[in-house]
Design an enzyme around this catalytic site. Structure first.
Site, PDB file in Angstrom:
ATOM      1  N   GLU A  83       0.836  -1.214   0.000  1.00 40.39           N
ATOM      2  CA  GLU A  83       0.000   0.000   0.000  1.00 40.39           C
ATOM      3  C   GLU A  83       0.860   1.249   0.000  1.00 40.39           C
ATOM      4  O   GLU A  83       1.863   1.322   0.729  1.00 40.39           O
ATOM      5  CB  GLU A  83      -0.888  -0.015   1.253  1.00 40.39           C
ATOM      6  CG  GLU A  83      -2.226   0.628   1.047  1.00 40.39           C
ATOM      7  CD  GLU A  83      -3.094  -0.118   0.027  1.00 40.39           C
ATOM      8  OE1 GLU A  83      -3.133   0.320  -1.135  1.00 40.39           O
ATOM      9  OE2 GLU A  83      -3.706  -1.133   0.394  1.00 40.39           O
ATOM     10  N   HIS A  84       0.475   2.206  -0.824  1.00 45.52           N
ATOM     11  CA  HIS A  84       1.191   3.475  -0.946  1.00 45.52           C
ATOM     12  C   HIS A  84       2.626   3.279  -1.415  1.00 45.52           C
ATOM     13  O   HIS A  84       3.512   4.050  -1.033  1.00 45.52           O
ATOM     14  CB  HIS A  84       1.185   4.253   0.381  1.00 45.52           C
ATOM     15  CG  HIS A  84      -0.098   4.997   0.619  1.00 45.52           C
ATOM     16  ND1 HIS A  84      -0.364   6.216   0.049  1.00 45.52           N
ATOM     17  CD2 HIS A  84      -1.194   4.676   1.339  1.00 45.52           C
ATOM     18  CE1 HIS A  84      -1.573   6.632   0.428  1.00 45.52           C
ATOM     19  NE2 HIS A  84      -2.101   5.711   1.210  1.00 45.52           N
ATOM     20  N   ILE A  85       2.870   2.246  -2.194  1.00 42.74           N
ATOM     21  CA  ILE A  85       4.231   2.131  -2.748  1.00 42.74           C
ATOM     22  C   ILE A  85       4.231   2.106  -4.276  1.00 42.74           C
ATOM     23  O   ILE A  85       5.290   2.103  -4.891  1.00 42.74           O
ATOM     24  CB  ILE A  85       5.023   0.931  -2.172  1.00 42.74           C
ATOM     25  CG1 ILE A  85       4.327  -0.395  -2.443  1.00 42.74           C
ATOM     26  CG2 ILE A  85       5.306   1.119  -0.703  1.00 42.74           C
ATOM     27  CD1 ILE A  85       5.226  -1.586  -2.126  1.00 42.74           C
ATOM     28  N   GLY A  99     -17.232   4.139  -3.562  1.00 42.82           N
ATOM     29  CA  GLY A  99     -16.440   5.056  -2.750  1.00 42.82           C
ATOM     30  C   GLY A  99     -15.901   4.405  -1.494  1.00 42.82           C
ATOM     31  O   GLY A  99     -15.605   5.085  -0.514  1.00 42.82           O
ATOM     32  N   SER A 148     -12.702   0.043  -5.569  1.00 39.11           N
ATOM     33  CA  SER A 148     -12.544   0.408  -6.978  1.00 39.11           C
ATOM     34  C   SER A 148     -13.769   0.142  -7.842  1.00 39.11           C
ATOM     35  O   SER A 148     -13.680  -0.447  -8.919  1.00 39.11           O
ATOM     36  CB  SER A 148     -11.325  -0.311  -7.561  1.00 39.11           C
ATOM     37  OG  SER A 148     -10.566   0.641  -8.213  1.00 39.11           O
ATOM     38  N   SER A 149     -14.902   0.638  -7.358  1.00 40.82           N
ATOM     39  CA  SER A 149     -16.097   0.546  -8.199  1.00 40.82           C
ATOM     40  C   SER A 149     -15.910   1.387  -9.460  1.00 40.82           C
ATOM     41  O   SER A 149     -16.480   1.080 -10.506  1.00 40.82           O
ATOM     42  CB  SER A 149     -17.338   0.988  -7.427  1.00 40.82           C
ATOM     43  OG  SER A 149     -17.318   2.369  -7.167  1.00 40.82           O
ATOM     44  N   SER A 150     -15.089   2.445  -9.368  1.00 42.81           N
ATOM     45  CA  SER A 150     -14.879   3.286 -10.569  1.00 42.81           C
ATOM     46  C   SER A 150     -14.162   2.490 -11.651  1.00 42.81           C
ATOM     47  O   SER A 150     -14.563   2.507 -12.816  1.00 42.81           O
ATOM     48  CB  SER A 150     -14.117   4.558 -10.209  1.00 42.81           C
ATOM     49  OG  SER A 150     -12.873   4.265  -9.631  1.00 42.81           O
ATOM     50  N   GLU A 156     -10.152   7.752 -16.663  1.00 38.79           N
ATOM     51  CA  GLU A 156     -10.321   8.258 -15.282  1.00 38.79           C
ATOM     52  C   GLU A 156      -9.413   9.465 -15.044  1.00 38.79           C
ATOM     53  O   GLU A 156      -9.808  10.438 -14.413  1.00 38.79           O
ATOM     54  CB  GLU A 156     -10.071   7.143 -14.240  1.00 38.79           C
ATOM     55  CG  GLU A 156     -10.326   7.628 -12.821  1.00 38.79           C
ATOM     56  CD  GLU A 156     -10.813   6.571 -11.845  1.00 38.79           C
ATOM     57  OE1 GLU A 156     -11.185   5.464 -12.257  1.00 38.79           O
ATOM     58  OE2 GLU A 156     -10.825   6.891 -10.634  1.00 38.79           O
ATOM     59  N   ASP A 189      -5.708  -0.308 -10.258  1.00 39.17           N
ATOM     60  CA  ASP A 189      -7.119  -0.683 -10.139  1.00 39.17           C
ATOM     61  C   ASP A 189      -7.651  -1.281 -11.437  1.00 39.17           C
ATOM     62  O   ASP A 189      -8.264  -2.357 -11.446  1.00 39.17           O
ATOM     63  CB  ASP A 189      -7.963   0.535  -9.744  1.00 39.17           C
ATOM     64  CG  ASP A 189      -7.571   1.072  -8.389  1.00 39.17           C
ATOM     65  OD1 ASP A 189      -6.789   0.399  -7.691  1.00 39.17           O
ATOM     66  OD2 ASP A 189      -8.036   2.173  -8.031  1.00 39.17           O
TER      67      ASP A 189
END
Ligand code: ADP
Ligand code: MG
Length: 388
Positions: free
Chosen positions: A34-36, A123, A127-129, A162, A174
């Site tokens: 995460e965050h990498i 949200g 990752s529904s987007s 996106e 995503d």
């Protein structure tokens, strides 16, 4: 196609001669890493069993009509006119951005009626987007009788939509996970080079439980930018010793000798240690050591909480409740942080007691009602026409 979906489709759009086809795209949970991604690191997302289904049928003109059972706003797009972002189009900007990209790539699109229905919370960091985007691309390509096999091209096209149309500066993870998902596998993905390989996630007697804090990710965007700035500050301090391919590749000893600021040190320690955990996670998953995998999940959360400071009270409360609940091998936040979802690895036989225990612990700590989804690593976007 599920009967109620077919029924709702006909109710909205009427019956017609042409076939109604259906497609599915999953959400994703980042298992670890995460965050990498923006620091040159490896991430390990898996597509999950929750996702969005689209029922669609070709029209004889160039009008696209979009409906969602999750949003009352009906959207229409005329393919004969330029497609531009429009705030009044609401959720429809996600599919609209994808349609524009498909047209720019020369796909011969015709009018289509489409109805989306979902099991994926919006949200919430699943990752529904990206699911909506990849599903749109996949469905429209299939109905245009264009190939759907170039998943990398689909993922890139959706990411571009996106970034440029919706205006969210997301990386490739995503859309990649949604497109490339595979049953009982995670993707070990290098977001920079887009090299990837599958890692088995054979859960046996265990399940992956997604725990929704029911808390929207409010601070996530501003803190995301702040952390990126801090990581760049560390690279600047490393000077000529800074690795070219991202902070994850910096030796910790270099950080100690060049960076004295305690906050920047902690940021760097998360980045460097998280990359090591991803590599360890891939190894223990191959050997099927789920206990070790669970420990790595928990260590990742601790690092995100204490060193990177992106968890927030709600994710901390739900992870802490999970770690005290029966049958839990490990838990961590997933996604950008500050709300949204966490994941836990849980013995299947303990799932009922686990959820009761986490619910009461989390409710007592935050006053919010969490939601749980029992899932496992699943397939990416695919056609479901003909499935019951
Ligand atoms: P996340 O990707 O973490 O779920 P985002 O804010 O990136 O959160 O994307 C959520 C947005 O995607 C929603 O606000 C909505 O515009 C759109 N969306 C996702 N799923 C659906 C759906 N089933 N119906 C309509 N819009 C959806
Ligand atoms: Mg999103």
């Amino acid at each position: 196609m599920r009967p109620f979906l077919a029924k709702e489709f006909v109710h909205l759009y009427g019956s017609g001669d042409r076939e109604v086809r259906s497609f599915f795209a999953p959400g994703r949970a980042n298992l670890i890493g995460e965050h990498i991604d923006y620091n040159g690191g490896l991430v390990m997302p898996a597509a999950v069993t929750l996702g969005i289904t689209a029922a669609c049928r070709l029209r004889s003109d160039y009008l696209i009509r979009l409906r969602s059972s999750d949003d009352p706003l009906a959207v229409e797009i005329d393919l004969d006119r330029p497609i531009e972002p429009d705030p009044a189009r609401g959720w429809g900007n996600y599919p609209a951005g994808v349609l524009r990209e498909l047209l720019l790539q020369g796909v011969d699109l015709r009018g289509i009626d489409i109805l989306f229905t979902t099991t994926l919370p919006q949200g919430a960091g699943l990752s529904s987007s990206a699911a909506m985007e990849v599903l749109t691309a996949f469905s429209f390509l299939a109905l245009a009788e264009a190939p759907t096999s170039d998943l990398r091209a689909i993922a890139l096209l959706c990411q571009k939509a996106e970034n440029q149309f919706v205006g969210v500066n997301c990386g490739i993870m995503d859309q990649f996970a949604v497109a490339f998902g595979k049953e009982d596998c995670a993707l070990l993905l290098d977001c920079e080079s887009q090299d990837y390989h599958y890692v088995p996630v054979a859960l046996g007697e265990h399940a992956l439980i997604i725990m929704n804090t029911s808390r929207p990710r409010r601070l996530a965007d501003s803190k995301y930018n702040e952390r990126r700035t801090e990581c760049n500050a560390v690279l600047r301090l490393l000077g000529t010793d800074a690795p070219r391919n991202g902070l994850v590749h910096a030796p910790w000893s270099d950080v100690l000798s060049h960076v004295s600021d305690p906050v920047l040190r902690r940021r760097a320690r998360h980045v460097i240690s998280e990359q090591v955990r991803v590599e360890q996670a891939a190894r223990v998953l191959v050997t099927g050591d789920l206990a070790a995998f669970g420990r790595l999940l928990t260590e990742s959360h601790t690092s995100l909480r204490d060193d990177y400071e992106v968890t927030g009270p709600h994710l901390d409360a739900i992870v802490s409740a999970a770690l005290q609940a029966p049958g839990c091998l490990g838990a961590r936040m997933t996604g950008a942080g500050f709300g949204g979802c966490a994941i836990a690895l849980v013995e299947q036989a303990e799932i009922p007691d686990f959820t009761v225990s986490v619910r009461s612990g989390y409710l007592a700590a935050t006053g919010l009602e969490p939601a749980f989804y029992v899932t496992h690593a699943a397939d990416g976007a695919h056609e479901t026409t003909g499935e019951g």
